[in-house]
Design a protein around this motif. Structure first.
Motif, PDB file in Angstrom:
ATOM      1  N   TRP A   1      -4.315   4.844 -14.415  1.00 38.08           N
ATOM      2  CA  TRP A   1      -3.880   3.484 -14.763  1.00 38.08           C
ATOM      3  C   TRP A   1      -3.344   2.750 -13.533  1.00 38.08           C
ATOM      4  N   ALA A   2      -2.619   3.487 -12.673  1.00 37.66           N
ATOM      5  CA  ALA A   2      -2.076   2.884 -11.448  1.00 37.66           C
ATOM      6  C   ALA A   2      -3.194   2.457 -10.503  1.00 37.66           C
TER       7      ALA A   2
ATOM      8  N   LEU B   1       3.032   0.924  -5.875  1.00 32.57           N
ATOM      9  CA  LEU B   1       3.173   1.540  -7.192  1.00 32.57           C
ATOM     10  C   LEU B   1       3.674   2.971  -7.067  1.00 32.57           C
TER      11      LEU B   1
ATOM     12  N   LYS C   1      -4.720  -0.725 -11.693  1.00 32.92           N
ATOM     13  CA  LYS C   1      -3.844  -1.852 -11.362  1.00 32.92           C
ATOM     14  C   LYS C   1      -3.923  -2.188  -9.884  1.00 32.92           C
ATOM     15  N   ARG C   2      -4.022  -1.134  -9.043  1.00 29.07           N
ATOM     16  CA  ARG C   2      -4.112  -1.356  -7.592  1.00 29.07           C
ATOM     17  C   ARG C   2      -5.424  -2.065  -7.229  1.00 29.07           C
TER      18      ARG C   2
ATOM     19  N   HIS D   1      -4.449  -5.567  -7.816  1.00 28.09           N
ATOM     20  CA  HIS D   1      -3.385  -5.990  -6.883  1.00 28.09           C
ATOM     21  C   HIS D   1      -3.344  -5.017  -5.710  1.00 28.09           C
TER      22      HIS D   1
END
Length: 485
Positions: free
Chosen positions: A363-364, A376, A367-368, A371
């Motif tokens: 999930w991270a 994170l 997101k990365r 963004h």
């Protein structure tokens, strides 16, 4: 590497291991069983080997480094498997020595897969030895040995981490030896409580202690051919279900709860998700058994809960022949074989904590991607997880899947149907026990070829020691003389 020190410690351990065989020996002596001579010979061979190593490799001190630690852990599990197989072989309970080793490794790794078709025909001393190997291997041979040793420096930490499964183990006590002792104490107390509860619920005392050993170790060896199905008792199943779930949880939580005299340690992400998985899988399976399988709702809930608890904790008991259940229920149980219990438990599998970290890491990264400059951090129970831990978890997952795929192809090549082969590998690599088809809950692994049994035996060891402890021995530099180890 200090080979002399490694052999000396292995000698001490084999000597202690031979004393464990005295318990089934006494049972054989009292009951005048045919296995008496098998245990006498096994004790002599194991004990004399240990004494010889201790005599030839006298130890001035027990402080050692990481290399010696890895070598001791790996060699301990291999040697205890080879010597522990002797009672089965000498008593002719297993047709070949490879079968005897399979049974012993299955016991020590708490897998519970058996090659013996009629366990009820075995002498009680051998039945007890099967269950005792479960109990010894459950919390860890080395973890128990640490409680008997004086200070061992950084090596004790290496030994401890190699046997207490999971990526985020924490010491409960300032010293490793105190932690090991505390873990064994709570493990013993739970086993004693379970024994008396099962005895009170209708089992004989002998059956109760054997099933207690198997349950707290999340092993699954039973004294009956049809496992827990033999008793057809709701009270026994409920007791076993509770303690299987307990054994599949992190023992560190129980120790912290006891020390702090409150339930705050149970507010744990992994433990909460572990319980949610059990609840969700139980409802899905019960719904399928009721809606598609035509089973009464009480039957569906009863056996769904028991089998979900049994499979996710990698215990492997069977309250019903789940190989005859609906296709979707078998698929859910198959997936649970991979998940396993909590880190710091006696269960096998990938572990819930690793599943959580892999999910959060994925999930991270998503997101990365949106963004790129975002900073994170992945957290578990409010604590940031080091990037190196995430890397190790990813490598472990990769090794698990690659090993599963490779072993499944080999087992399929020995003559098993693809799904049967995959379930056999999943059941042994995850230390679960029964699979589906020819290795289902009402069958054994007796009909698997010797090559197949050898591969599955290696899978059991890899799964119990979580790959790195064994695979590190394949690196050439491990055996070279180097400083800073």
């Amino acid at each position: 590497m200090n080979i002399r020190l490694v052999l000396g410690i292995l000698g001490k351990l084999l000597s202690a291991y031979s004393f464990a065989m005295f318990i089934p020996l006494m049972i054989a002596l009292i009951l005048n069983e045919s296995s008496l001579m098998a245990f006498i010979i096994s004790i002599l061979i194991t004990g004399l080997t240990g004494v010889f190593l201790v005599y030839r490799c006298k130890l001035s001190n027990l402080k050692f480094g990481a290399r010696e630690g890895f070598a001791i852990v790996a060699a301990t599990w291999i040697l205890t498997s080879l010597f522990g197989a002797l009672p089965y072989w000498f008593s002719h309970a297993a047709p070949t020595y490879i079968d005897a080793v399979f049974e012993t490794v299955s016991g020590l790794t708490t897998t519970g897969a058996s090659v013996i078709n009629d366990v009820e025909a075995l002498p009680q001393s051998l039945l007890f030895w099967r269950s005792l190997t479960h109990w010894i291997g459950g919390m860890g041979i080395i973890v128990f040995f640490i409680t008997l040793l004086p200070r061992t420096g950084v090596g004790a930490v290496t030994l401890f981490n190699a046997e207490v499964p999971g990526p985020t183990n924490e010491r409960i006590q300032p010293r490793i030896r105190d932690t090991a002792t505390a873990l064994w104490k709570i493990y013993t107390v739970f086993t004693a409580i379970l024994t008396f509860l099962l005895w009170g619920a209708g089992m004989t005392f002998f059956d109760a202690i054997n099933h207690a050993f198997a349950t707290m170790a999340t092993g699954g060896f039973s004294t009956k051919n049809t496992s827990v199905m033999y008793y057809d008792s709701l009270s026994i199943e409920l007791i076993l279900t509770f303690f299987m779930i307990l054994a599949g949880g992190n023992f560190g939580i129980y120790l912290m709860a006891w020390r702090k005299k409150n339930f705050k340690p149970f507010r744990n992400n992994e433990f909460s998700i572990y319980l949610l998985i059990i609840l969700g899988a139980t409802l899905l399976i019960a719904g399928s058994l009721w809606y598609s399988g035509g089973k009464p709702i009480d039957y569906a809930l009863r056996h769904a809960l028991f089998q979900v608890a049994s499979i996710i904790t990698t215990t492997g008991f069977a309250s019903d022949d789940f190989d005859r259940w609906t296709a979707i229920t078998k698929l859910i149980l198959f997936l649970l074989m991979f998940i396993g219990g909590s880190s710091g438990s006696t269960s096998g599998g990938i572990k819930v904590s690793r599943i959580i970290l892999l999910t959060k890491s994925t999930w991270a990264e998503l997101k990365r991607a949106i963004h790129p400059r975002a900073v994170l951090s992945i957290k578990l129970d409010g604590k940031a997880i080091e990037p190196n831990t995430i890397v190790m978890v990813s490598i472990f997952f990769f090794l698990y899947i690659v090993t599963f795929a490779a072993a499944s192809m080999i087992i399929t090549g020995t003559g098993l149907e693809p799904f049967d082969a995959m379930s056999a590998v999943a059941a042994t690599l995850g230390n679960v026990g029964p699979g589906f088809g020819v290795v289902g809950p009402t069958k054994t692994f007796a009909n698997v070829s010797l090559l197949g049994k050898s591969v599955l035996t290696f899978c059991m060891l890899l799964g119990r020691l979580e790959f790195f402890t064994l695979l590190i021995l394949l690196r050439p530099e491990f055996w070279r003389t180097k400083k800073n180890w």
